[in-house]
Design an enzyme around this catalytic site. Structure first.
Site, PDB file in Angstrom:
ATOM      1  N   GLY A  45       0.832  -1.190   0.000  1.00  0.00           N
ATOM      2  CA  GLY A  45       0.000   0.000   0.000  1.00  0.00           C
ATOM      3  C   GLY A  45       0.865   1.237   0.000  1.00  0.00           C
ATOM      4  O   GLY A  45       2.041   1.180   0.382  1.00  0.00           O
ATOM      5  N   GLN A  50       3.442   9.928   1.189  1.00  0.00           N
ATOM      6  CA  GLN A  50       4.698   9.166   1.174  1.00  0.00           C
ATOM      7  C   GLN A  50       5.541   9.433  -0.062  1.00  0.00           C
ATOM      8  O   GLN A  50       6.717   9.077  -0.102  1.00  0.00           O
ATOM      9  CB  GLN A  50       4.413   7.663   1.257  1.00  0.00           C
ATOM     10  CG  GLN A  50       3.808   7.231   2.587  1.00  0.00           C
ATOM     11  CD  GLN A  50       3.636   5.726   2.616  1.00  0.00           C
ATOM     12  OE1 GLN A  50       2.644   5.208   2.141  1.00  0.00           O
ATOM     13  NE2 GLN A  50       4.613   5.024   3.167  1.00  0.00           N
ATOM     14  N   CYS A  92       6.407  -0.060   7.564  1.00  0.00           N
ATOM     15  CA  CYS A  92       6.006   1.056   6.707  1.00  0.00           C
ATOM     16  C   CYS A  92       7.229   1.517   5.931  1.00  0.00           C
ATOM     17  O   CYS A  92       8.307   1.665   6.508  1.00  0.00           O
ATOM     18  CB  CYS A  92       5.463   2.195   7.564  1.00  0.00           C
ATOM     19  SG  CYS A  92       5.002   3.656   6.613  1.00  0.00           S
ATOM     20  N   LEU A  93       7.058   1.759   4.628  1.00  0.00           N
ATOM     21  CA  LEU A  93       8.182   2.219   3.799  1.00  0.00           C
ATOM     22  C   LEU A  93       8.737   3.544   4.312  1.00  0.00           C
ATOM     23  O   LEU A  93       9.899   3.864   4.098  1.00  0.00           O
ATOM     24  CB  LEU A  93       7.722   2.384   2.342  1.00  0.00           C
ATOM     25  CG  LEU A  93       7.354   1.104   1.586  1.00  0.00           C
ATOM     26  CD1 LEU A  93       6.713   1.453   0.246  1.00  0.00           C
ATOM     27  CD2 LEU A  93       8.587   0.225   1.369  1.00  0.00           C
ATOM     28  N   HIS A 134      -4.055   1.296   7.582  1.00  0.00           N
ATOM     29  CA  HIS A 134      -2.691   1.844   7.615  1.00  0.00           C
ATOM     30  C   HIS A 134      -2.564   3.027   6.642  1.00  0.00           C
ATOM     31  O   HIS A 134      -2.068   4.098   7.005  1.00  0.00           O
ATOM     32  CB  HIS A 134      -1.700   0.724   7.252  1.00  0.00           C
ATOM     33  CG  HIS A 134      -0.260   1.143   7.187  1.00  0.00           C
ATOM     34  ND1 HIS A 134       0.716   0.557   7.965  1.00  0.00           N
ATOM     35  CD2 HIS A 134       0.382   2.072   6.418  1.00  0.00           C
ATOM     36  CE1 HIS A 134       1.890   1.128   7.689  1.00  0.00           C
ATOM     37  NE2 HIS A 134       1.715   2.046   6.741  1.00  0.00           N
ATOM     38  N   GLU A 135      -3.044   2.832   5.406  1.00  0.00           N
ATOM     39  CA  GLU A 135      -2.886   3.896   4.390  1.00  0.00           C
ATOM     40  C   GLU A 135      -3.764   5.106   4.705  1.00  0.00           C
ATOM     41  O   GLU A 135      -3.342   6.255   4.504  1.00  0.00           O
ATOM     42  CB  GLU A 135      -3.195   3.359   2.990  1.00  0.00           C
ATOM     43  CG  GLU A 135      -2.288   2.205   2.524  1.00  0.00           C
ATOM     44  CD  GLU A 135      -0.812   2.421   2.779  1.00  0.00           C
ATOM     45  OE1 GLU A 135      -0.344   3.576   2.755  1.00  0.00           O
ATOM     46  OE2 GLU A 135      -0.108   1.422   3.012  1.00  0.00           O
ATOM     47  N   HIS A 138      -2.205   7.420   7.146  1.00  0.00           N
ATOM     48  CA  HIS A 138      -1.228   8.343   6.545  1.00  0.00           C
ATOM     49  C   HIS A 138      -1.890   9.658   6.139  1.00  0.00           C
ATOM     50  O   HIS A 138      -1.274  10.725   6.209  1.00  0.00           O
ATOM     51  CB  HIS A 138      -0.595   7.720   5.289  1.00  0.00           C
ATOM     52  CG  HIS A 138       0.584   6.842   5.566  1.00  0.00           C
ATOM     53  ND1 HIS A 138       1.743   7.287   6.167  1.00  0.00           N
ATOM     54  CD2 HIS A 138       0.800   5.530   5.303  1.00  0.00           C
ATOM     55  CE1 HIS A 138       2.614   6.296   6.261  1.00  0.00           C
ATOM     56  NE2 HIS A 138       2.058   5.203   5.750  1.00  0.00           N
TER      57      HIS A 138
HETATM   58 ZN   LIG Z   1       2.929   3.379   5.788  1.00  0.00          ZN
END
Ligand SMILES: [Zn+2]
Length: 167
Positions: A45, A50, A92-93, A134-135, A138
């Site tokens: 995701g 991000q 998470c990236l 999660h997304e 953000h």
């Molecule tokens: Zn993330």
């Protein structure tokens, strides 16, 4: 085009992302880049902040970068209903070298616009429900480290400060 991933503590990751007013060709190009970037970085995701754009757009594919058969793009997504609870271990990236375990809803209903700007209502449970939560976090400036204890958070901040000093 694969874009660079913004990492913590960049302030854009802590900001409330802006509503997308109109699904223009520029927005669609951003979405294409997000999907490409998500797969290239082997994520399941990605949220627009991000890649440095503070806009309410997410791309999700819980099947992962090798299968790539469950892509959902949502613009201005909103969780309208949650049910149950599940334990979740997340990475998470944008939060390098952290794994956080905490509780998420088991099942969610999400409303938003698809890539063409048409309204959709979708339901997810289990792992896909985790990825969407999660997304969408953000878009509200919330990261996985915001879900853990203050002590764990402080330890992570210390690790990041050390890494930034070395860089
Ligand atoms: Zn993330």
């Amino acid at each position: 085009m694969v874009r660079d991933i913004v990492t913590y503590p960049d302030p854009i990751l802590a900001a409330e992302a802006g509503e997308v007013e109109e699904v223009t060709p520029e927005i669609q190009a951003l979405i294409d880049d997000m999907v490409e970037t998500m797969y290239a970085k082997e994520g399941v995701g990605l949220a627009a902040p991000q890649v440095g754009r503070s806009l309410r757009i997410i791309t999700v594919d819980p099947s992962g970068p090798s299968a790539r058969d469950a892509l959902t793009v949502l613009i201005n997504p909103r969780i309208t209903c949650t049910e149950g609870e599940q334990e979740s271990e997340e990475r998470c990236l944008s939060v390098v070298d952290a794994t956080c375990t905490f509780k998420r809803a088991q099942k969610i209903t999400v409303e938003g616009l698809n890539k063409n700007g048409d309204p959709v209502t979708l339901e997810f449970e289990d792992f896909p429900a985790i990825v969407f939560q999660h997304e969408i976090d953000h878009l509200h400036g919330v990261l996985i480290i915001d879900h853990v204890s203050r002590l764990k958070r402080a330890l992570y901040d210390k690790k990041v400060r050390k890494r930034l000093k070395r860089a």
